[in-house]
Write a protein that holds these residues in place. Structure first.
Motif, short mmCIF file in Angstrom:
data_model
loop_
_atom_site.label_atom_id
_atom_site.label_comp_id
_atom_site.label_asym_id
_atom_site.label_seq_id
_atom_site.Cartn_x
_atom_site.Cartn_y
_atom_site.Cartn_z
N THR A 141 -38.81 17.30 13.73
CA THR A 141 -38.13 17.88 12.58
C THR A 141 -38.72 19.27 12.40
O THR A 141 -39.89 19.50 12.69
N LEU A 142 -37.90 20.18 11.94
CA LEU A 142 -38.31 21.59 11.95
C LEU A 142 -39.27 21.91 10.82
O LEU A 142 -39.16 21.44 9.70
N GLN B 151 -42.70 27.55 13.15
CA GLN B 151 -42.33 27.18 14.51
C GLN B 151 -43.01 28.06 15.56
O GLN B 151 -43.23 27.61 16.67
N PHE C 36 -46.32 26.54 16.32
CA PHE C 36 -46.08 25.28 17.05
C PHE C 36 -45.77 25.56 18.52
O PHE C 36 -46.34 24.97 19.43
N LEU C 37 -44.87 26.51 18.71
CA LEU C 37 -44.44 26.88 20.05
C LEU C 37 -45.63 27.38 20.89
O LEU C 37 -45.77 27.03 22.07
N LEU D 41 -47.78 24.46 21.86
CA LEU D 41 -47.07 23.64 22.84
C LEU D 41 -47.16 24.28 24.22
O LEU D 41 -47.45 23.61 25.22
N TYR E 6 -35.54 29.55 17.94
CA TYR E 6 -36.61 28.64 18.32
C TYR E 6 -36.21 27.83 19.56
O TYR E 6 -36.99 27.66 20.50
N LEU F 149 -39.89 27.18 28.03
CA LEU F 149 -40.91 26.21 28.46
C LEU F 149 -40.31 25.12 29.36
O LEU F 149 -41.02 24.30 29.90
N MET G 106 -32.76 12.27 17.74
CA MET G 106 -33.39 11.86 16.48
C MET G 106 -32.33 11.65 15.40
O MET G 106 -31.24 12.21 15.45
#
Lengths: 292, 292
Positions: free
Chosen positions: A88-89, A93, A96-97, A100, B9, B16, B45
């Motif tokens: 979920t966003l 972000q 997060f990216l 990741l 995003y 990636l 989801m």
């Protein structure tokens, strides 16, 4: 601790998991025969406020999401093939990216797909499916420990709780144990052909040992002073009960020469109880670690 | 509609996903070569308040979670192998379990594993990873439509929006379209060897056609009156833009005799724009359907 209703729900789910590859939902992973290969699959979730502290850098959260799933593959000796992300966003972000990307590059694993949806105003919820290729047959389970085996731990525990406490107090952690754990992929692959049972320690050494013992229907007799610590000695009791250290817990026959360093912390004996902690019988997992 | 930040995003995530099996995150599924087999993997989801109405029976929600993921496999002609469930815990686990069991039994798919965590006080968040075995090589993608092909839809759309509106108004729905959709697994497997491109319609015929067109770098010229409806004619515009019908949208060469009934709704032409709707050029997907 898990509520009784949650435990009974999970028991009910097990009834739906009758496929042998599901391993009775007792092994962190599913193992599927695909042609002449064995595919190892795991899925771990992380939820804001439950698995990470509010305000934590989302780059670390993304790293940990990847790492904890790869740790499950490591415990099966599997080589990661790729990951599928469900999230979920979040508000952040970009961070997060970045995390990741760091994790995927560090562990050389590609992102294969996933789904991104609105959080509906709630806490951020993350799920990752990690796929790996088995490096040996049979793929180690939790259920193969045999009387006479030695119980080993791949390294010290306790660093994660010490770091967690520092972060919670607003201080800098000593290291990366809590924020950016490293899955022991190479160690898991080296050990997999030699172990009788193996799992990663995500919920505490004692609780995870209890689970391995019950899955194998044996007693694990543990000398708690033999568990190597990465925490002050006066925190031993906490370090044994706190998760997030991602060491490998495994059993192997006494005669086997291990290909990686590991600490012998106990022995495997016949029958019940699941645990003998310094000679004291433990039947009930309550209080042994983090149940979720 | 997706916010611009969400779209950027997702573009960043694509960077990636350089593994060829990720299909550039443009195809609902990943396709992995495992030995001599092709594994098809998808993850969708569903979040409370976003993908289902508050108060909806959790048995229907569980069913739909399975069905929408299997629909992605259906669109690739894949035979389901099993599913992995990630969920935050709900107040009504018994109903959820009942619907999950119904769906798994109906579609003959085993539960292979997963993770169950606390929702942390937020809305329930569900993720399902579905694994399937490809039934033909190459596995159909969105990107293979060729000028001269015919564009087909496997059946009528619009039943889901009509049922959704009834449920929202507190009335009984006419059928199961919104609550318990059926993935077209047999149809997908029969069509897969003959199509040049295929996807399931989850976000509206027009938006999904726009996506197929851009992935294939072609124009889809659609005669909107030819799209079969399961809704009153005066709701045609809505039925074309609403998701949740889970028909298969595909292209095939004009000479191919289809093994299942399907409605020709347009033709594939060279170049741009992505869509010609009754001759009107559509470059921008805004307003075509449900973006998420």
């Amino acid at each position: 601790m898990a509520a009784p209703s949650e435990l009974s729900y999970i028991s009910a789910l097990r009834a739906l998991a009758s496929h042998p590859g599901a391993r009775g939902l007792q092994d962190d992973v599913a193992v599927l025969e695909i042609g002449d290969q064995q595919l190892v699959i795991t899925h771990d979730m992380m939820v804001e406020g439950i698995h990470w502290l509010p305000g934590q850098d989302m780059a670390d959260v993304a790293w940990k999401l990847v790492a904890v799933n790869l740790s499950d593959l490591a415990a099966k000796g599997a080589k990661p093939i790729g990951v599928i992300l469900g999230q979920t966003l979040d508000r952040d972000q970009d961070r997060f990216l970045s995390g990741l990307e760091d994790a995927l590059r560090t562990f050389d694993v590609p992102l294969l797909g996933g789904d991104t949806v609105s959080a509906g105003g709630g806490p951020v919820s993350l799920g990752l499916t990690a796929l790996g290729k088995a490096s040996c047959d049979p793929v180690p389970s939790r259920s193969g420990a045999r009387p006479g085996d030695i119980l080993y731990l791949s390294g010290p525990v306790g660093a994660a709780i010490i770091d967690f406490e520092a972060i919670k107090a607003g201080e800098a952690p000593l290291g990366s144990a809590f924020l950016r754990p490293h899955p022991l992929l190479a160690e898991g692959q080296a050990l997999a052909p030699m172990v009788t049972a193996m799992m990663d320690v995500s919920d505490g050494v004692l609780l995870d040992a209890w689970r391995l013992a019950t899955a194998s229907a044996v007693t694990l007799s543990i000398a708690t002073d033999d568990v190597p610590l990465a925490a002050p000695e006066d925190r031993r009791e906490d370090a044994l009960r706190w998760g997030d250290d991602y060491q490998l817990l495994f059993t192997a026959p006494a005669h086997v020469e291990l290909p990686v360093k590991a600490a012998p912390i106990g022995t495997v004996e016949e029958g019940e109880p699941p645990l003998l902690l310094d000679g004291v019988a433990i039947f009930d997992p309550e209080g042994l670690g983090y149940q979720h």
